[in-house]
Design an enzyme around this catalytic site. Structure first.
Site: not given
Ligand code: DGL
Length: 277
Positions: A10-11, A42-43, A73-74, A152, A184-186
Site C-alpha cells: 500500500d502507499s 498516492y491518491g 491500495c485502491n 496516516e 480506500c484501505t485507510h
Molecule cells: N490506501 C490508499 C488507497 O486505498 C490511499 C491513501 C493514499 O492517498 O495514498 O487508495
C-alpha cells in the site's frame, strides 16, 4: 502446496487493514508487507506515476520470492492492476473488484455510494467494476482528498474529522444510498465516525474482508496454500520511518509489530516500458 510468502503493499499503513483480514482467513500463511510511507499519499498522483511505483514495488516483492501479490491500495489498483496483471506471470489481485462485489451483494435499493481518493474516484474503476456485476445499480462516487491524511497522522476521531466526513457524505445521503464502499484501505479506521455520520440505514463495505476471502479461494483452487508447520512469519518493510510504521501500524493491524525494515527505492524510468508494452 506452496510455502512461499504472499506479498502485500500500500502507499502507507492502510493496507494493514487488508493484512489483518488475510491473517484471519489464512492464519498459516507468511506475509511480506511493504508500506510506501515515504511516497504517501498516492491518491493525488497521476496514473503514470502510480504505475511506475507499482511496478517497482512488485519487482521488489518478487525479489523476496513471493507466490502471490495483493495490491492493498485502491489508488494503486485503479491505476495499475490491469497493466501489472498483463506484465507479470505471478497472480495479482487488487481491492476494487472485491469491494464492488460485496456492495452489489449488500445493496437492497441498488443505490451505492463510493468514497475514495481523487485518483481512485476519477479513474472510474468502481463504476466499471459495479456495472459489470449489475448494470442497473446507481453509483454515487465522492472523492475525499484529505481523509487518508487524517488516518496516516493518527487522527481518527474528533470534530475536525467528523466535519470533513459530514461534508463528503452529505451529497451521498441526499441520493438515498443504502451501502457505502470505503474505497480506500485507510478508511476502515474511520468506520466509527463514518457510520455515525452516515446513519444506521447505510451499510459500510470495506474491501479488506472480501479481498482476503478471494485470496483464500484462489490459493485453495491453485493448490498453493502453505503447508509448513513452522509458525508463519510476518515481515514488514517501509520506505519511510520505521518507528512511526511500528507504532501506528499496530493500530491498523490490531496487533503489535516487531521489526520493521527500511528500504529506500531508487526511482527508475520503468513507466516508459509499461506504456510501450
Ligand atoms: N490506501 C490508499 C488507497 O486505498 C490511499 C491513501 C493514499 O492517498 O495514498 O487508495
Amino acid at each position: 502446496m506452496d510455502n512461499r510468502a504472499i506479498g502485500v503493499f500500500d502507499s502507507g499503513l492502510g493496507g494493514l487493514t487488508v493484512v489483518r483480514e488475510i491473517i484471519k482467513y489464512l492464519p498459516n500463511e507468511k506475509i511480506v508487507y511493504f508500506g510506501d510511507t515515504a511516497r504517501f499519499p498516492y491518491g493525488t498522483r497521476s496514473t503514470i506515476e502510480l504505475r511506475g511505483f507499482v511496478f517497482e514495488i512488485i519487482d521488489f516483492l518478487l525479489s523476496k520470492d513471493v507466490k502471490f501479490i495483493v495490491i492493498a491500495c485502491n489508488s494503486a489498483s485503479a491505476a495499475a492492476l490491469e497493466a501489472a496483471q498483463q506484465y507479470y506471470d505471478i497472480p495479482i489481485i487488487g481491492v476494487i473488484e472485491p469491494g464492488a462485489r460485496a456492495a452489489v451483494q449488500a445493496t437492497r435499493c441498488r443505490r451505492i455510494g463510493v468514497i475514495g481518493t481523487q485518483a481512485t474516484i476519477s479513474s472510474g474503476s468502481y463504476i466499471n467494476a459495479i456495472k459489470t456485476l449489475d448494470a442497473g445499480v446507481q453509483i454515487h462516487p465522492q472523492a475525499c482528498p484529505d481523509l487518508a491524511d487524517f488516518v496516516e497522522r493518527n487522527q481518527i476521531t474528533g470534530p475536525e474529522v467528523e466535519d470533513a466526513v459530514k461534508g463528503y457524505l452529505e451529497p451521498l445521503a441526499r441520493m438515498g444510498i443504502d451501502s457505502l464502499i470505503l474505497g480506500c484501505t485507510h478508511y476502515p479506521l474511520l468506520s466509527e465516525t463514518i457510520s455515525k455520520v452516515a446513519g444506521d440505514g447505510v451499510k459500510l463495505i470495506s474491501s479488506a474482508e472480501e479481498t482476503a476471502r478471494e485470496l483464500k479461494e484462489s490459493l485453495t483452487r491453485k493448490d498453493s496454500l502453505r503447508k509448513e508447520k513452522t509458525p508463519p512469519a510476518l515481515e514488514f518493510i517501509s520506505s519511510g520511518d520505521e518507528n512511526v510504521f511500528r507504532k501506528l501500524g499496530a493500530r491498523f493491524l490490531g496487533r503489535k509489530i516487531g521489526k520493521v525494515e527500511r528500504v529506500v527505492f531508487p526511482l527508475r524510468e520503468r513507466v516508459v516500458r509499461v506504456e510501450k508494452g
